[in-house]
Enzyme design. Structure first.
Site, PDB file in Angstrom:
ATOM      1  N   MET A 139     -19.445  32.391  26.366  1.00 52.88           N
ATOM      2  CA  MET A 139     -19.777  31.017  27.021  1.00 52.88           C
ATOM      3  C   MET A 139     -19.295  29.751  26.357  1.00 52.88           C
ATOM      4  O   MET A 139     -19.682  28.845  26.104  1.00 52.88           O
ATOM      5  CB  MET A 139     -21.304  30.707  26.962  1.00 52.88           C
ATOM      6  CG  MET A 139     -21.903  31.463  28.124  1.00 52.88           C
ATOM      7  SD  MET A 139     -23.654  32.076  27.720  1.00 52.88           S
ATOM      8  CE  MET A 139     -23.064  32.999  26.193  1.00 52.88           C
ATOM      9  N   PRO A 140     -17.948  29.914  25.607  1.00 52.23           N
ATOM     10  CA  PRO A 140     -17.419  28.634  24.982  1.00 52.23           C
ATOM     11  C   PRO A 140     -17.260  27.304  26.112  1.00 52.23           C
ATOM     12  O   PRO A 140     -17.144  27.652  27.246  1.00 52.23           O
ATOM     13  CB  PRO A 140     -16.056  29.237  24.428  1.00 52.23           C
ATOM     14  CG  PRO A 140     -16.115  30.517  24.717  1.00 52.23           C
ATOM     15  CD  PRO A 140     -17.139  31.054  25.828  1.00 52.23           C
ATOM     16  N   TYR A 141     -17.207  26.473  25.563  1.00 56.35           N
ATOM     17  CA  TYR A 141     -16.940  25.066  26.170  1.00 56.35           C
ATOM     18  C   TYR A 141     -15.974  24.451  25.094  1.00 56.35           C
ATOM     19  O   TYR A 141     -16.170  24.333  24.100  1.00 56.35           O
ATOM     20  CB  TYR A 141     -18.074  24.438  26.412  1.00 56.35           C
ATOM     21  CG  TYR A 141     -17.888  22.833  26.886  1.00 56.35           C
ATOM     22  CD1 TYR A 141     -17.496  22.733  28.191  1.00 56.35           C
ATOM     23  CD2 TYR A 141     -17.823  21.831  25.962  1.00 56.35           C
ATOM     24  CE1 TYR A 141     -17.169  21.308  28.693  1.00 56.35           C
ATOM     25  CE2 TYR A 141     -17.485  20.581  26.343  1.00 56.35           C
ATOM     26  CZ  TYR A 141     -17.092  20.290  27.728  1.00 56.35           C
ATOM     27  OH  TYR A 141     -17.008  19.095  28.203  1.00 56.35           O
TER      28      TYR A 141
END
Lengths: 68, 68, 68, 68, 68, 68
Positions: free
Chosen positions: F1-3
Site C-alpha cells: 500500500m505505498p503512497y
C-alpha cells in the site's frame, strides 16, 4: 489559516530550537501576509538520516563517508 | 482512489479511535464522492506536542500554562 | 488542532461536495477525539488524473481503456 | 530540485532497502526529467500498520484476519 | 537539507511576498539549526478558499458571511 | 500500500514523462519491497517556479539570473 510543515533530519533538535522555529515561522506569516497567529499551525517532522536521501545516497551514509 | 492524511497531536489515541477515524473518513468519501473503499487510503500521523505550534507557541508549552 | 489533507482526482467535485467533506471530517474528529472544531483544518487537493498513478498507470489512461 | 516522499507501512524495511529506494527514485528523476541529483531529495516515512487504513480497516487488523 | 511546505489560501499572494516567505524561512533554518541554504527547499502551496475548511465550514463561505 | 508523492517544478512535464515516473516508481516498490502494484499510488505535483525556493531565492528568479 496557514499550515506550515518543516521537515529536518533527526539530529537532536532541542525543544528551544523547535520553539524558535515555530515562533519565527509564525511571525513571518504575520508580517508578510497579515495572517492570524491564532490559526497558524507549524508542524515539525524529524526524519531519521537513514530515511532521507540526497544525491542518490542516505544522509546517514554521506555523513559516515565525510566523517561528519 | 482518495488519499487522506490526518495529523493529530500524540495524546494516546487508541487503536479503536484510529479505527473509527479510518472507517468514518472512508464512509464519507464513499457517500459524498462515490469513491471505491478498496482504493481509499487513510494515514494517521501522531505528532509530539513539542513539535506542533499554534499562535507562536508549542502545544506542549500551551498546555503547561493552562494546566491542561 | 487536527490538520486533515484529502487528495482526490479532479473530477468536477462541486462546492457542495467539498462542504460535506469538510463538515463530515470535522464532525468525525470532534466525536472520536473531542477536538475543537475552531482549530480543525481540512484541506482538499484536486489532482489531475494524468498526475495520479495506480497499478503502474495514469488514472487518465485507465479510464480511457475501461471506457470509464 | 525534486522532492519525493515515499510512505510505506512499518514492516522492518532495512537500511539497504531504503538505500535502493533512494537510489532508484533519484535515477528515475535524472533519466526522465534530467533533474540534478545533488538537489533531489527522497524522504521515506514508515507508518505503523495501526495508523494506515484501506477499505474501511486498519492494515494491522486486515493482516490478523488474513493470517498474513 | 530541510524541506518546508507552506500552505496558504489563494488570496493574490504576490511574487515579492513569496520571495519574502522563502528568504525568511531559509534564514530561520540557518540561524536556528545551522542548515545549509543551498539544500534548503521552501515550497508554497496556494489553496482555493473553497478547498480549505475550518470550524466545519469552507473559508469561501465564512468570508461571505462575515463580509470579509 | 505505498503512497508516493513526487513534487517537481512546473516545466512542461509531458504525459509520457508522467507515465514513466509512475511506472518506474511502482516497479521500484515492487522490486525492493514486494509491494502490490494494485494498491500503490503515485501522485505528481507540479509546482510553479515562483513558489519553489532554494538557497534563499525563488527558482523563477534563479533561472532569470542564470539565463537558464
Amino acid at each position: 489559516m496557514p499550515y506550515v510543515n518543516i521537515k529536518v533530519t533527526n539530529d537532536g533538535v532541542t525543544p528551544q530550537q523547535k520553539q524558535r522555529l515555530i515562533e519565527g515561522t509564525t511571525k513571518l506569516l504575520v508580517e508578510v501576509l497579515d495572517k492570524d497567529p491564532a490559526t497558524t499551525f507549524v508542524v515539525i517532522d524529524e526524519v531519521d538520516t537513514e530515511n532521507w536521501g540526497i544525491g542518490y545516497d542516505q544522509v546517514s551514509e554521506l555523513r559516515k563517508n565525510k566523517g561528519d
